[in-house]
Design a protein around this motif. Structure first.
Motif, mmCIF file in Angstrom:
data_model
loop_
_atom_site.group_PDB
_atom_site.id
_atom_site.type_symbol
_atom_site.label_atom_id
_atom_site.label_comp_id
_atom_site.label_asym_id
_atom_site.label_seq_id
_atom_site.Cartn_x
_atom_site.Cartn_y
_atom_site.Cartn_z
ATOM 1 N N TYR A 271 0.816 -1.204 0.000
ATOM 2 C CA TYR A 271 0.000 0.000 0.000
ATOM 3 C C TYR A 271 0.855 1.261 0.000
ATOM 4 N N ILE A 272 1.973 1.206 0.699
ATOM 5 C CA ILE A 272 2.889 2.349 0.742
ATOM 6 C C ILE A 272 3.504 2.562 -0.640
ATOM 7 N N ILE A 273 3.889 1.475 -1.299
ATOM 8 C CA ILE A 273 4.481 1.573 -2.636
ATOM 9 C C ILE A 273 3.447 2.094 -3.635
ATOM 10 N N ILE A 274 2.234 1.563 -3.564
ATOM 11 C CA ILE A 274 1.166 2.008 -4.465
ATOM 12 C C ILE A 274 0.844 3.487 -4.206
ATOM 13 N N GLY A 275 0.796 3.872 -2.946
ATOM 14 C CA GLY A 275 0.535 5.273 -2.585
ATOM 15 C C GLY A 275 1.639 6.191 -3.085
ATOM 16 N N ALA A 276 2.907 5.758 -2.947
ATOM 17 C CA ALA A 276 4.036 6.566 -3.408
ATOM 18 C C ALA A 276 4.010 6.715 -4.933
ATOM 19 N N LEU B 212 2.821 10.012 -9.726
ATOM 20 C CA LEU B 212 2.055 10.213 -10.955
ATOM 21 C C LEU B 212 1.205 11.484 -10.878
ATOM 22 N N ILE B 213 0.601 11.730 -9.762
ATOM 23 C CA ILE B 213 -0.213 12.936 -9.580
ATOM 24 C C ILE B 213 0.667 14.183 -9.694
#
Length: 183
Positions: free
Chosen positions: A4-9, A14-15
């Motif tokens: 989840y941390i990797i996906i969030g980062a 990207l944002i």
């Protein structure tokens, strides 16, 4: 928890990447986006997107600029009377897409003073040409007509640069012999 941390980062990166590419051009400025491919995109008064690090954004002001035009030396009329002419022109970079493309090729990166200097030289040359082809009486009596002839003569040269002449006015004529004052 680690995925989840990797996906969030990754999502945050990207944002930030897309947010840094967002552009919103004001109505008095042309944003020229170039880089990927050969096609340039131009934004005027609307929003767009550029790919950061791969595309570049340059700006051209579309505001009206005032140019003082004075003959540096006396110009002989068709009656061989030497006159000096003072005029003023209001010019701007055209917002027409074809003209803007020409302007981006020839004027991009040019400072406003350099642009005004270039336009002054073109206007002065055209003004000298028209003044040399008219008589002193016509100049004095039909100042607007002479200004119109100068404008019509300079338009093709300015169009090649992507510049439009908003208006041109002759402020005064002078001659050293006092012929104009005697008329």
């Amino acid at each position: 928890m680690a995925p989840y941390i990797i996906i969030g980062a990754v999502a945050l990166v990207l944002i930030l990447f897309f947010a840094s590419g967002y552009l919103k051009a004001p109505p008095d400025t042309a944003y020229i986006i170039s880089g990927l491919g050969k096609r340039r995109r131009i934004l005027i008064g609307k929003a767009g997107f550029r790919i950061p690090f791969f595309e570049r954004v340059d700006r051209l002001s579309l505001r009206v600029m005032q140019v003082d035009v004075k003959t540096s030396e006396a110009v002989p009329t068709n009656e061989f009377i030497n006159v000096t002419v003072d005029g003023v022109a209001n010019i701007k970079i055209s917002s027409d897409p074809d003209a803007l493309k020409l302007a981006s090729e020839s004027l991009l990166g040019m400072r406003q003073q350099e642009l005004i200097s270039l336009v002054t030289q073109v206007l002065e040359g055209n003004m000298r040409e028209i003044v040399g082809s008219v008589g002193l009486k016509e100049m004095v009596q039909d100042r607007q007509g002479v200004a119109k002839k100068i404008t019509e003569n300079v338009v093709p040269d300015m169009n090649k640069l992507g510049i439009e002449v908003v208006n041109f006015n002759i402020q005064n004529f002078k001659d050293n012999a006092g012929t104009i004052e005697n008329m």
